[in-house]
Motif scaffolding. Sequence first.
Motif, PDB file in Angstrom:
ATOM      1  N   THR A   5       0.627  -1.169   0.091  1.00 43.41           N
ATOM      2  CA  THR A   5       0.172   0.169   0.061  1.00 43.41           C
ATOM      3  C   THR A   5       0.909   1.347  -0.071  1.00 43.41           C
ATOM      4  O   THR A   5       0.431   2.464  -0.155  1.00 43.41           O
ATOM      5  CB  THR A   5      -0.987  -0.081   1.171  1.00 43.41           C
ATOM      6  N   PRO A  38       2.007   9.945  -3.625  1.00 36.62           N
ATOM      7  CA  PRO A  38       0.457  10.439  -4.197  1.00 36.62           C
ATOM      8  C   PRO A  38      -0.080   9.114  -5.057  1.00 36.62           C
ATOM      9  O   PRO A  38       1.068   8.227  -5.819  1.00 36.62           O
ATOM     10  CB  PRO A  38       0.753  11.361  -4.800  1.00 36.62           C
ATOM     11  N   PRO A  91      -2.395   3.789  -1.953  1.00 39.41           N
ATOM     12  CA  PRO A  91      -3.672   3.571  -0.792  1.00 39.41           C
ATOM     13  C   PRO A  91      -3.134   4.145   0.224  1.00 39.41           C
ATOM     14  O   PRO A  91      -4.053   4.856   1.046  1.00 39.41           O
ATOM     15  CB  PRO A  91      -3.904   1.968  -0.726  1.00 39.41           C
ATOM     16  N   ALA A 142      -1.422   6.399   1.124  1.00 35.06           N
ATOM     17  CA  ALA A 142      -1.302   8.120   1.084  1.00 35.06           C
ATOM     18  C   ALA A 142      -2.766   8.562   1.620  1.00 35.06           C
ATOM     19  O   ALA A 142      -2.952   9.595   2.131  1.00 35.06           O
ATOM     20  CB  ALA A 142      -0.988   8.444  -0.315  1.00 35.06           C
ATOM     21  N   ASP A 143      -3.869   7.742   1.644  1.00 32.72           N
ATOM     22  CA  ASP A 143      -5.093   8.006   2.093  1.00 32.72           C
ATOM     23  C   ASP A 143      -5.186   7.882   3.441  1.00 32.72           C
ATOM     24  O   ASP A 143      -6.399   7.952   3.966  1.00 32.72           O
ATOM     25  CB  ASP A 143      -6.261   7.520   1.290  1.00 32.72           C
ATOM     26  N   ARG A 168      -4.523   7.679   7.541  1.00 31.85           N
ATOM     27  CA  ARG A 168      -4.181   8.957   8.476  1.00 31.85           C
ATOM     28  C   ARG A 168      -2.923   8.744   9.030  1.00 31.85           C
ATOM     29  O   ARG A 168      -2.544   7.777   9.642  1.00 31.85           O
ATOM     30  CB  ARG A 168      -5.259   9.053   9.601  1.00 31.85           C
TER      31      ARG A 168
END
Length: 472
Positions: free
Chosen positions: A171, A351, A354, A356-357, A359
């Motif tokens: 990820t 960027p 996964p 990067a999304d 927290r």
Amino acid sequence: MKAPRKLHIKSYGCQMNVYDAQRMVDTMANEGFVETATVDDADLVILNTCHIREKASEKVYSELGRLRITKEEAARNGRRMNIAVAGCVAQAEGNEIIRRAPVVDVVVGPQSYHHLPQLLARASSHGRALETEFPLEDKFGFLPPPKPDAIRARGISSFVTVQEGCDKFCTFCVVPYTRGAEVSRPVANIVEDVLRLADNGVREITLIGQNVNAYHGEGPDGRVWSLGTLLRRIADIPGIARIRYSTSHPRDVDDTLVAAHRDLPALMPFVHLPVQSGSDRILSAMNRRHTVEDYRRVLDRLRAARQDIAFSSDFIVGFPGETEEDFRATLALVTQIGYAGAYSFKYSPRPGTPAADMRETVSAAEMDQRLVRLQELIDSQQSAFNQAAIGNTVDVLFERTGRNPGQIVGRTAYLQPAHVLASPDIIGQVLPVKIETLERYSLLGQLAPSSGARANTPAYRQAPASPMTTGA
Ligand code: SAM
Ligand code: SF4
């Protein structure tokens, strides 16, 4: 006769990029370019970039800022300098580079650099050229082979790409997006490359791929060959004294690879097998698709096959959600395994991945601290490993002359630099060396009196040489 044009290439990041840089030099040699070590006299500058962490990516833009000044200076002297950005930043940020850096003439992704001559021609007629599609054809079929002089100039050790791309989708990682899907080269093409290298003095081959042990290339018998089977074929090539492979994924260590370690003396007993974390919770969030116990079992199988084997690894600290307890599990795993060295990195959100999304839960200060703690542990293991060589007689493949008069430098099976005072005639030979001292990361010793039969099995149990820990 027209003077050859000059090419300067600067490569960042992994060994795949080192290999790609050489292939770009070979491609442009066919167009009349010779390599130059300096930027100032270059007619073409290629930045072969790395996108793996933010710091690596940002280097490109600062380098382009410096190149703008050099290019303007060349123009004032009536000389045109072309600038190309290649590699994974080119792939990931092609249009952004064109927008942010007007100094750039060509942007080319890692799967398209065999088109460099056409792209440069297009840039000279249309201003600028960009190619970041994954082309349908295989670039290896179009790349000119290196010339004998180029092979000899590059030394006795060579990389050969056997596999590219990755389907694992960890990820945190950009590789599946920048290098594309996993593709393996056919065995016959790889063998042809290695035969050419061996004919021109290469003694050590490192088979490389983003996920090299996922190799599944077409064999000469029409079947799919694994990395283990390919290694057996390479070991049969006369002149090749040492074989290595990198980088492996723990999930793809199959029985053929373990058996290759058992059966092939030329296959070096030093394996880079990244684990990333010692916590199952974090491994799952990373989508590594293996547990800590799976990883330990893989190491046990390899150790059972080859007792003098040593390991290195990669670690990421501060992945989103990593608690102090998770981090301690990483320290515990390192302590248990006893690495010969390892690379360690602070998590860097990329960027489009996964992670990067997710927290981010680990503060910058905490991440720094964890990195220091991990690196101290790894450094102590690496020091112990190097110290353990003192007093032993180990096989060294000699590569080049050293900085001091009469000094010849080579590497042990574990990639530790080893220095002796000897004649340059020994370059290209594997010879036993009695190790006397350790100076920083280098072993110093003397050529052992010729022992006749030399087993390729060093007496000590741990490994590498250079400072491997990095926080970049
Ligand atoms: N394919 C190899 C594997 O599976 O371990 C490694 C490929 S990657 C080029 C090399 C190393 O960079 C990884 O093992 C990982 O430790 C590190 N890395 C990759 N993405 C990262 C990220 N977003 N932040 C920090 N380190 C990263
Ligand atoms: Fe990246 Fe390696 Fe994971 Fe592939 S296996 S996604 S290259 S870290």
